[in-house]
Design an enzyme around this catalytic site. Sequence first.
Site, PDB file in Angstrom:
ATOM      1  N   ASP A 233       0.825  -1.202   0.000  1.00  0.00           N
ATOM      2  CA  ASP A 233       0.000   0.000   0.000  1.00  0.00           C
ATOM      3  C   ASP A 233       0.869   1.265   0.000  1.00  0.00           C
ATOM      4  O   ASP A 233       1.865   1.339   0.728  1.00  0.00           O
ATOM      5  CB  ASP A 233      -0.860  -0.031   1.272  1.00  0.00           C
ATOM      6  CG  ASP A 233      -1.936   1.035   1.297  1.00  0.00           C
ATOM      7  OD1 ASP A 233      -2.821   0.995   0.429  1.00  0.00           O
ATOM      8  OD2 ASP A 233      -1.897   1.902   2.188  1.00  0.00           O
ATOM      9  N   GLU A 312       1.643  -0.686  -5.024  1.00  0.00           N
ATOM     10  CA  GLU A 312       0.628   0.316  -5.319  1.00  0.00           C
ATOM     11  C   GLU A 312       1.359   1.654  -5.297  1.00  0.00           C
ATOM     12  O   GLU A 312       1.628   2.212  -4.239  1.00  0.00           O
ATOM     13  CB  GLU A 312      -0.486   0.303  -4.270  1.00  0.00           C
ATOM     14  CG  GLU A 312      -1.638   1.209  -4.679  1.00  0.00           C
ATOM     15  CD  GLU A 312      -2.130   2.162  -3.603  1.00  0.00           C
ATOM     16  OE1 GLU A 312      -3.214   2.711  -3.773  1.00  0.00           O
ATOM     17  OE2 GLU A 312      -1.438   2.375  -2.595  1.00  0.00           O
TER      18      GLU A 312
END
Length: 600
Positions: A233, A312
């Site tokens: 993330d 990401e």
Amino acid sequence: MTPNSAAPATTTAPTTGQAAARPSAADGHTWWREAVTYQICPRSWADGDGDGVGDLPGITAHLPYLRELGVDAVWLSPFYVSPQADAGYDVADYRDVDPVFGTLADADALIERAHGLGLKVIVDMVPNHSSDEHVWFQAALAAAPGSPQRARYLFRDGKGADGSLPPNNWISVFGGIAWTRVTEADGRPGQWYLHLFDRKQPDFDWSNPEVRAEFESVLRFWLDRGADGFRVDVAHGLVKDPALPDWDHRLEMLGDADADADPDADADADASEPEDRPHAPMFDQDGVHEIYEQWRRILNSYGAPDRILCAEAWVEPPVRAARYVRETEMHQAFNFDFLDARWDGPRLRTAITDSLAATGSVGAPTTWVLSNHDVVRHASRFGLEQDHRRPNGIGAKDRQPDRLVGLRRARAATALMLALPGAAYLYQGEELGLPDSTDMPDAFRQDPAFHRTGGGELGRDGCRVPMPWAKDAPAFGFGSTGGTWLPQPPIYGDYAVDQQEGVAGSTLELYRTLLAIRRQHRLGAGTFTWLEDYAGHPAYDEVVGFVTTGGDGARVGVVSNLGAEPVALPTGGRVLVASGDLTTEGRLPTDTTAWVLLTG
Ligand code: NOJ
């Protein structure tokens, strides 16, 4: 067209077969180079205990569905202990499962069952920030300024005589200032801490070796439990410019707010990062790369088959994103350029060319993705006029997408995507052609982006509505009691799995067919050449056509027609699958993709 409309006459339907008979892209050590990964938001996929929130036992019970669908891996959005201030992307304990999702034993059972079905399991790692309820942050609040406890996060004194102004002018990705002031132990207003997202998501200080060691240990914890890798993330955000300088722009997770803040601005305004803007001090700093080199060494130490990292990283341009997938770093990075390209021939061609070139330059596979838990689903996005940038949520007062056009284009876009060489990501429910909830009453919205912008941004709840499994069951089969943490639109019943399973031409069967042919010919390992008949030909500006030679040697022509008039398919071939009916003359109509096995 409805989700379970009649089959295109040209569709062939290979059987999905049993484990032993299934040639699997996931068999080899480098399975990830061509894998199709299905993303699950644990809150919204299957509710095993009937409390209205999905959970791990619910997922485990439904894993055979993914096996039948024909994917290689499953990525689970966070299921850690969390107050759920940002749907689990606010982690309070990285080594345990939140009771709402189950237990560690449930996670172990899920991994074991997935492996038994030949599915890899990707866990979501959230290293940029923790929850404010994490034991480290609680200790930091209790400790004094300058203490080792505070040094794990980014605490700073405020500006102004009494320190009442934030340390810099950064704006949170979710809106509002990116700093919150704390109250010190003596009751006086004290330091500020940085949070690039919600105030309940304090950013770690990655210059602190203790933070690095902690995450290396967390990685090992999940690798030891059998995880096959991690989706990372905000991979571009861990390292900040140490001076924390002011920054007069607003960055969004899902794009660049500066690029076209005015949705009616010129359609090309968001084509790329503004070139005259200085590099953002909080994103894509060179220092992040050594962190991932160290993580890669850890994953490599687990041997074969490869355990993987997927970034990401909302980074522009693609060539900078490619730095995350150099041989010594991550294996994959999400291709947000492709996701952002809209249903537009020239933009799609550019995104494909640039992506292949960028990742090819470092020897990494390209990934392809059209939907995820942060964006309006592509079946809804593509039902809007394609002259604007992607909206952050659609509400009842907004222009409503044309559902039929959106679905038709979504099917065509997926057929295009799944033929491209490299790895692909699917988002739960897209295999049903599911649209967003576009008229959710604001009272139900939970996304912090909605609340921090005072409703200015609707946020991401619309794409996170629980899955419909069975039209006539409570909560459309999501759970036994009928409870759902977000309301399901009544039309979701028509999209339910049981309405599409075995129905020729349904979106679910189309996905199964595409995935089976992709697997059979190993298209993920294919080569790529633009079809000269279309590429660069002004009459075919809105046609995207290429030839791929799959890993098994089959030559497949892939054509997507985004234009108004039907176009001819390559001659001398047999149509393997089409996302919609061909014309009676065998031409490819608007908003349709076909795969043609070339024999000549
Ligand atoms: C990216 C995740 O995909 C998103 O859902 C989350 O809100 C932010 N990172 C913050 O963790």
